[in-house]
Scaffold this active site. Structure first.
Site, short mmCIF file in Angstrom:
data_model
loop_
_atom_site.label_atom_id
_atom_site.label_comp_id
_atom_site.label_asym_id
_atom_site.label_seq_id
_atom_site.Cartn_x
_atom_site.Cartn_y
_atom_site.Cartn_z
N HIS A 72 0.94 -1.31 0.01
CA HIS A 72 -0.04 -0.08 -0.03
C HIS A 72 0.68 1.25 0.01
O HIS A 72 1.68 1.41 0.95
CB HIS A 72 -0.90 -0.02 1.11
CG HIS A 72 -2.03 -0.97 1.01
ND1 HIS A 72 -3.10 -0.71 1.84
CD2 HIS A 72 -2.37 -2.01 0.37
CE1 HIS A 72 -4.16 -1.72 1.44
NE2 HIS A 72 -3.52 -2.27 0.48
N TYR A 200 -9.96 5.67 6.19
CA TYR A 200 -10.25 6.25 7.56
C TYR A 200 -11.35 7.15 7.48
O TYR A 200 -10.83 8.32 6.79
CB TYR A 200 -9.01 6.94 8.11
CG TYR A 200 -7.96 5.76 8.65
CD1 TYR A 200 -7.95 5.19 9.87
CD2 TYR A 200 -7.08 5.39 7.63
CE1 TYR A 200 -6.89 4.37 10.28
CE2 TYR A 200 -5.92 4.26 8.06
CZ TYR A 200 -6.00 3.87 9.22
OH TYR A 200 -5.03 3.05 9.57
N TYR A 384 2.93 7.14 9.84
CA TYR A 384 2.41 6.02 9.23
C TYR A 384 3.25 4.71 9.05
O TYR A 384 3.25 3.52 9.23
CB TYR A 384 1.27 6.35 8.48
CG TYR A 384 0.20 5.39 8.22
CD1 TYR A 384 -1.12 5.61 9.10
CD2 TYR A 384 0.28 4.07 7.55
CE1 TYR A 384 -2.03 4.55 8.87
CE2 TYR A 384 -0.57 3.20 7.39
CZ TYR A 384 -1.76 3.55 8.06
OH TYR A 384 -2.90 2.63 7.93
#
Length: 389
Positions: A72, A200, A384
C-alpha cells in the site's frame, strides 16, 4: 533447564525475538500459557511497517509476506462526504504491507519449528524469580509437574495481562494511561475490500475504517459505545451503520456478507516505565498499548524486539552491557512518538461524546489543513510508515 534467554509469550514479539537470537547462536526457550492453536486464532492488525518487514526478513520468515502481502502506497481520509488520498510513495518514497498478524505468527512458528527451537505451550502458573540478580529463574507448571528454567535474561513478551510487568516492583514501575470513551466494533468478512487502500472516515455519527486482510477478505470497523455488546449488533445493523459513515463511492463498492468474526475492542493508550528491571526486559504489549487508529501495535513491538535483539547480541558477542543498559531509554523514545501519533490520529477521526461545537469545528479544520498541506501530509506519512529505529 538452563538457557541464555527465557522468553515469556509466543505471540509475534516473542517468536520474532526467539528467531533473531537463534540466528546469532543465542540459546532461548519460549513459554506460552495458551495452546498454539489459540495463539493462531487471535485476530489482530495487519499493517506492517518497512522496519518490521525488514526484521521478518532478517529472521528468515518474510518470504510468504512478500508473496501474499499487499503493498500500500497510501491511505485515504474521508470527511465531509469526500475522500482525500495521502500518497506515501510520492511524499517520502516508502510504503507499508498489509499482511495479517495471524499469518506473521504462523510464519514465525514455522520458522521456529524448522530450526528445532523449543516452545513450551500450555505453561501454567508462570512466575519470575531473582530478576534483580545475575541468575534469574522462571518457574512454571505443566501436566501437573513444576519446572524451573535458569537463564541469563528474561524477555517479557506476554502482553498487557501477562506476568512480566506485574513482576516489577510497584515502587519501581510508573504507568501512564488514557482510556478513550468508545470502542471499535469490527467484523471480518470474506468479501473484496471496499477500496484498494484503507479508508479512514470521520463522520458526525462516529469513526469508520474499511481495511482488508487479502484481495478477498475485508476487515471493517465502526466506532461504538463502550457499553455496546457484540450480540446487540446483527450483521445487517452493522452494515447499515457503516454505510451512513461512508462516502457514496465506498457505499457502491461495499459488498455485505456474513461475518466470520465479530468483536468489540476498547481503545486505550498505556505506557509502563522503565522497560527493564534487573535482568527482565519488557517488550510489546507488556510495556505499552496504543489505540489501533495509527496501526502501531505490532510495529511498536517489532521495534522493541529490534533494540533488545541488538542489545543481547552486543552482550554475548562483544561482552558489552551498553545495549542492555540503554534498552529502556531507546525503546521508550520511539514508543512515546508512536503513542503521540496514535493519539493524534484517534483525536482527529473519532467523535468524542464530550466534544462541543467548537471542538468539532477545530477537528474539521485540522483535517482540511492536513489534506491541503504538503508538510502536514508528509508528517502523517513519515509516522504511518514508521519512524526509523
Amino acid at each position: 533447564m538452563r538457557t541464555q534467554v527465557a522468553i515469556i509469550g509466543a505471540g509475534p514479539s516473542g517468536l520474532l525475538l526467539g528467531q533473531l537470537l537463534a540466528k546469532h547462536g543465542i540459546d532461548n526457550v519460549i513459554l506460552e500459557r495458551q495452546t498454539g492453536e489459540y495463539v493462531l486464532g487471535r485476530i489482530r492488525a495487519g499493517v506492517i511497517e518497512k522496519g518490521a518487514a525488514d526484521l521478518l526478513d532478517e529472521a528468515g520468515c518474510g518470504a510468504r509476506m512478500h508473496r501474499e502481502g499487499l503493498i500500500h502506497d497510501g491511505i485515504e481520509i474521508s470527511f465531509g462526504g469526500a475522500r482525500h488520498r495521502i500518497n506515501f510513495k510520492n511524499l517520502i518514497g516508502k510504503s507499508v504491507i498489509v499482511y495479517g498478524q495471524t499469518e506473521i505468527t504462523r510464519d514465525l512458528m514455522d520458522g521456529r519449528a524448522a530450526i528445532g527451537a523449543q516452545t513450551i505451550y500450555e505453561a501454567e502458573d508462570v512466575s519470575l524469580h531473582d530478576i534483580g540478580t545475575d541468575r534469574p529463574k522462571v518457574r512454571y507448571s505443566k501436566d501437573g509437574q513444576t519446572h524451573e528454567i535458569e537463564c541469563d535474561f528474561i524477555a517479557g513478551c506476554d502482553g498487557f495481562h501477562g506476568v512480566s510487568r506485574k513482576s516489577i516492583p510497584a515502587e519501581v514501575l510508573k504507568t501512564f494511561e488514557r482510556v478513550y470513551p468508545f470502542g471499535w466494533l469490527g467484523i471480518l468478512v470474506d468479501k473484496p475490500p471496499v477500496s484498494d487502500e484503507l479508508i479512514y472516515a470521520n463522520h458526525e455519527r462516529g469513526f469508520a475504517l474499511c481495511s482488508m486482510r487479502s484481495p478477498t477478505r475485508s476487515r471493517l470497523y465502526i466506532q461504538c459505545r463502550l457499553d455496546d455488546k457484540v450480540e446487540d449488533w446483527s450483521d445487517e445493523a452493522f452494515y447499515e451503520e457503516l454505510k451512513r459513515r461512508l462516502d457514496d463511492e465506498a457505499i457502491k463498492r461495499l459488498q455485505p456478507g456474513p461475518s466470520i468474526e465479530k468483536s468489540i475492542a476498547p481503545l486505550r493508550s498505556f505506557v509502563a516505565e522503565p522497560m527493564r528491571h534487573g535482568r527482565l526486559f519488557l517488550a510489546g504489549d507488556a510495556a505499552h498499548i496504543v489505540p489501533p487508529t495509527g496501526a502501531k501495535g505490532l510495529n511498536l513491538a517489532a521495534s522493541d524486539v529490534y533494540y533488545l535483539w541488538q542489545a543481547l547480541v552486543e552482550y554475548y558477542k562483544r561482552q558489552s552491557p551498553a545495549g542492555i543498559n540503554a534498552y529502556s531509554a531507546r525503546a521508550l523514545s520511539r514508543v512515546w512518538k508512536a503513542e503521540r501519533f496514535s493519539w493524534w490520529m484517534t483525536s482527529q477521526l473519532h467523535r468524542f461524546p464530550e466534544s462541543s461545537g467548537f471542538d468539532q469545528k477545530i477537528q474539521r479544520s485540522e483535517l482540511e489543513y492536513l489534506v491541503s498541506s504538503q508538510a502536514a501530509m508528509t508528517a502523517l506519512a513519515e509516522n504511518y510508515v514508521g519512524l526509523p529505529y
